[in-house]
Design a protein around this motif. Structure first.
Motif, PDB file in Angstrom:
ATOM      1  N   GLY A   3       8.771-115.197 -69.650  1.00 14.20           N
ATOM      2  CA  GLY A   3       8.208-114.729 -70.912  1.00 14.20           C
ATOM      3  C   GLY A   3       6.703-114.594 -70.844  1.00 14.20           C
ATOM      4  O   GLY A   3       6.098-114.670 -69.783  1.00 14.20           O
ATOM      5  N   GLU A   4       6.134-114.402 -71.982  1.00 15.48           N
ATOM      6  CA  GLU A   4       4.691-114.271 -72.116  1.00 15.48           C
ATOM      7  C   GLU A   4       4.158-115.513 -72.804  1.00 15.48           C
ATOM      8  O   GLU A   4       4.913-116.327 -73.317  1.00 15.48           O
ATOM      9  CB  GLU A   4       4.368-113.042 -72.964  1.00 15.48           C
ATOM     10  CG  GLU A   4       4.913-111.755 -72.386  1.00 15.48           C
ATOM     11  CD  GLU A   4       4.817-110.606 -73.375  1.00 15.48           C
ATOM     12  OE1 GLU A   4       4.337-109.556 -72.972  1.00 15.48           O
ATOM     13  OE2 GLU A   4       5.238-110.779 -74.528  1.00 15.48           O
ATOM     14  N   LEU A   6       1.740-116.647 -75.930  1.00 19.21           N
ATOM     15  CA  LEU A   6       1.105-116.169 -77.147  1.00 19.21           C
ATOM     16  C   LEU A   6      -0.134-117.024 -77.389  1.00 19.21           C
ATOM     17  O   LEU A   6      -0.040-118.249 -77.460  1.00 19.21           O
ATOM     18  CB  LEU A   6       2.090-116.318 -78.301  1.00 19.21           C
ATOM     19  CG  LEU A   6       2.020-115.335 -79.436  1.00 19.21           C
ATOM     20  CD1 LEU A   6       2.185-113.901 -78.944  1.00 19.21           C
ATOM     21  CD2 LEU A   6       3.090-115.636 -80.454  1.00 19.21           C
ATOM     22  N   PHE A  37       6.709-117.415 -74.724  1.00 14.10           N
ATOM     23  CA  PHE A  37       7.097-116.508 -75.804  1.00 14.10           C
ATOM     24  C   PHE A  37       8.099-115.493 -75.291  1.00 14.10           C
ATOM     25  O   PHE A  37       7.802-114.687 -74.408  1.00 14.10           O
ATOM     26  CB  PHE A  37       5.863-115.778 -76.357  1.00 14.10           C
ATOM     27  CG  PHE A  37       6.194-114.783 -77.427  1.00 14.10           C
ATOM     28  CD1 PHE A  37       6.628-115.199 -78.676  1.00 14.10           C
ATOM     29  CD2 PHE A  37       6.074-113.432 -77.194  1.00 14.10           C
ATOM     30  CE1 PHE A  37       6.939-114.281 -79.671  1.00 14.10           C
ATOM     31  CE2 PHE A  37       6.370-112.500 -78.178  1.00 14.10           C
ATOM     32  CZ  PHE A  37       6.802-112.931 -79.416  1.00 14.10           C
ATOM     33  N   LEU A  38       9.300-115.550 -75.828  1.00 19.14           N
ATOM     34  CA  LEU A  38      10.337-114.551 -75.539  1.00 19.14           C
ATOM     35  C   LEU A  38      10.577-113.790 -76.841  1.00 19.14           C
ATOM     36  O   LEU A  38      11.128-114.326 -77.797  1.00 19.14           O
ATOM     37  CB  LEU A  38      11.626-115.224 -75.060  1.00 19.14           C
ATOM     38  CG  LEU A  38      11.496-116.010 -73.757  1.00 19.14           C
ATOM     39  CD1 LEU A  38      12.756-116.824 -73.495  1.00 19.14           C
ATOM     40  CD2 LEU A  38      11.233-115.063 -72.605  1.00 19.14           C
ATOM     41  N   ARG A  39      10.123-112.551 -76.870  1.00 18.52           N
ATOM     42  CA  ARG A  39      10.139-111.752 -78.099  1.00 18.52           C
ATOM     43  C   ARG A  39      11.492-111.779 -78.820  1.00 18.52           C
ATOM     44  O   ARG A  39      11.554-112.018 -80.025  1.00 18.52           O
ATOM     45  CB  ARG A  39       9.743-110.314 -77.782  1.00 18.52           C
ATOM     46  CG  ARG A  39       9.658-109.421 -78.992  1.00 18.52           C
ATOM     47  CD  ARG A  39       9.145-108.051 -78.619  1.00 18.52           C
ATOM     48  NE  ARG A  39       7.842-108.103 -77.998  1.00 18.52           N
ATOM     49  CZ  ARG A  39       6.686-108.098 -78.674  1.00 18.52           C
ATOM     50  NH1 ARG A  39       6.706-108.038 -79.976  1.00 18.52           N
ATOM     51  NH2 ARG A  39       5.541-108.144 -78.040  1.00 18.52           N
ATOM     52  N   GLU A  40      12.568-111.562 -78.086  1.00 21.91           N
ATOM     53  CA  GLU A  40      13.886-111.492 -78.730  1.00 21.91           C
ATOM     54  C   GLU A  40      14.340-112.827 -79.311  1.00 21.91           C
ATOM     55  O   GLU A  40      15.171-112.872 -80.201  1.00 21.91           O
ATOM     56  CB  GLU A  40      14.936-110.944 -77.759  1.00 21.91           C
ATOM     57  CG  GLU A  40      15.199-111.790 -76.530  1.00 21.91           C
ATOM     58  CD  GLU A  40      14.166-111.634 -75.412  1.00 21.91           C
ATOM     59  OE1 GLU A  40      14.261-112.422 -74.456  1.00 21.91           O
ATOM     60  OE2 GLU A  40      13.284-110.763 -75.479  1.00 21.91           O
ATOM     61  N   ARG A  41      13.768-113.915 -78.846  1.00 21.32           N
ATOM     62  CA  ARG A  41      14.156-115.239 -79.330  1.00 21.32           C
ATOM     63  C   ARG A  41      13.167-115.812 -80.335  1.00 21.32           C
ATOM     64  O   ARG A  41      13.552-116.475 -81.290  1.00 21.32           O
ATOM     65  CB  ARG A  41      14.282-116.204 -78.152  1.00 21.32           C
ATOM     66  CG  ARG A  41      14.809-117.569 -78.569  1.00 21.32           C
ATOM     67  CD  ARG A  41      14.887-118.562 -77.447  1.00 21.32           C
ATOM     68  NE  ARG A  41      15.587-118.020 -76.297  1.00 21.32           N
ATOM     69  CZ  ARG A  41      15.516-118.536 -75.073  1.00 21.32           C
ATOM     70  NH1 ARG A  41      14.791-119.605 -74.851  1.00 21.32           N
ATOM     71  NH2 ARG A  41      16.180-117.998 -74.083  1.00 21.32           N
ATOM     72  N   HIS A  42      11.872-115.579 -80.129  1.00 25.51           N
ATOM     73  CA  HIS A  42      10.855-116.284 -80.899  1.00 25.51           C
ATOM     74  C   HIS A  42      10.202-115.490 -82.021  1.00 25.51           C
ATOM     75  O   HIS A  42       9.592-116.093 -82.903  1.00 25.51           O
ATOM     76  CB  HIS A  42       9.761-116.793 -79.949  1.00 25.51           C
ATOM     77  CG  HIS A  42      10.271-117.786 -78.971  1.00 25.51           C
ATOM     78  ND1 HIS A  42      10.040-117.679 -77.614  1.00 25.51           N
ATOM     79  CD2 HIS A  42      11.023-118.897 -79.139  1.00 25.51           C
ATOM     80  CE1 HIS A  42      10.617-118.690 -76.996  1.00 25.51           C
ATOM     81  NE2 HIS A  42      11.224-119.436 -77.888  1.00 25.51           N
ATOM     82  N   LEU A  43      10.298-114.175 -82.010  1.00 29.04           N
ATOM     83  CA  LEU A  43       9.668-113.375 -83.054  1.00 29.04           C
ATOM     84  C   LEU A  43      10.263-113.736 -84.409  1.00 29.04           C
ATOM     85  O   LEU A  43      11.463-113.624 -84.619  1.00 29.04           O
ATOM     86  CB  LEU A  43       9.862-111.879 -82.758  1.00 29.04           C
ATOM     87  CG  LEU A  43       8.969-110.933 -83.539  1.00 29.04           C
ATOM     88  CD1 LEU A  43       7.504-111.189 -83.204  1.00 29.04           C
ATOM     89  CD2 LEU A  43       9.323-109.497 -83.224  1.00 29.04           C
ATOM     90  N   TYR A  48       9.269-121.965 -83.644  1.00 25.27           N
ATOM     91  CA  TYR A  48       8.379-121.563 -82.554  1.00 25.27           C
ATOM     92  C   TYR A  48       6.943-121.489 -83.051  1.00 25.27           C
ATOM     93  O   TYR A  48       6.015-121.942 -82.393  1.00 25.27           O
ATOM     94  CB  TYR A  48       8.797-120.220 -81.954  1.00 25.27           C
ATOM     95  CG  TYR A  48       7.866-119.771 -80.862  1.00 25.27           C
ATOM     96  CD1 TYR A  48       7.926-120.352 -79.601  1.00 25.27           C
ATOM     97  CD2 TYR A  48       6.911-118.798 -81.094  1.00 25.27           C
ATOM     98  CE1 TYR A  48       7.051-119.971 -78.596  1.00 25.27           C
ATOM     99  CE2 TYR A  48       6.033-118.412 -80.097  1.00 25.27           C
ATOM    100  CZ  TYR A  48       6.106-118.996 -78.846  1.00 25.27           C
ATOM    101  OH  TYR A  48       5.234-118.626 -77.860  1.00 25.27           O
ATOM    102  N   ARG A  49       6.770-120.928 -84.237  1.00 24.35           N
ATOM    103  CA  ARG A  49       5.425-120.841 -84.820  1.00 24.35           C
ATOM    104  C   ARG A  49       4.825-122.232 -84.984  1.00 24.35           C
ATOM    105  O   ARG A  49       3.654-122.450 -84.685  1.00 24.35           O
ATOM    106  CB  ARG A  49       5.471-120.113 -86.161  1.00 24.35           C
ATOM    107  CG  ARG A  49       4.112-119.935 -86.777  1.00 24.35           C
ATOM    108  CD  ARG A  49       4.197-119.040 -88.013  1.00 24.35           C
ATOM    109  NE  ARG A  49       2.934-118.867 -88.632  1.00 24.35           N
ATOM    110  CZ  ARG A  49       2.014-117.991 -88.271  1.00 24.35           C
ATOM    111  NH1 ARG A  49       2.241-117.204 -87.251  1.00 24.35           N
ATOM    112  NH2 ARG A  49       0.874-117.896 -88.899  1.00 24.35           N
TER     113      ARG A  49
END
Length: 70
Positions: A3-4, A6, A37-43, A48-49
């Motif tokens: 992931g990335e 953030l 950060f995994l967009r599909e999981r954490h957005l 996560y925030r």
């Protein structure tokens, strides 16, 4: 999948647009320890925030509010 990371705006020291580099307050080791950060999981995930707020020691809107920021 890797992931990335953030990074809140309050942790960014400076941006070098020519080198396409973002300089962050903190060590390389600290950055690597940041929550992935995994967009599909954490957005949009409130848990996560909260993990980001806790890790980076920032308020809910991205600014530091005390303690030792990474």
């Amino acid at each position: 999948m890797v992931g990335e990371i953030l990074v809140p705006a309050g942790a960014v020291a400076r941006v070098d647009p020519e080198a396409r580099t973002v300089h962050v307050d903190g060590t390389r080791r600290q950055i690597k320890a940041a929550p992935e950060f995994l967009r599909e999981r954490h957005l949009g995930d409130p848990a996560y925030r909260e993990a980001l707020v806790t890790f980076w020691d920032v308020g809910p809107y991205g600014g530091p509010y005390g303690g030792n920021r990474v």
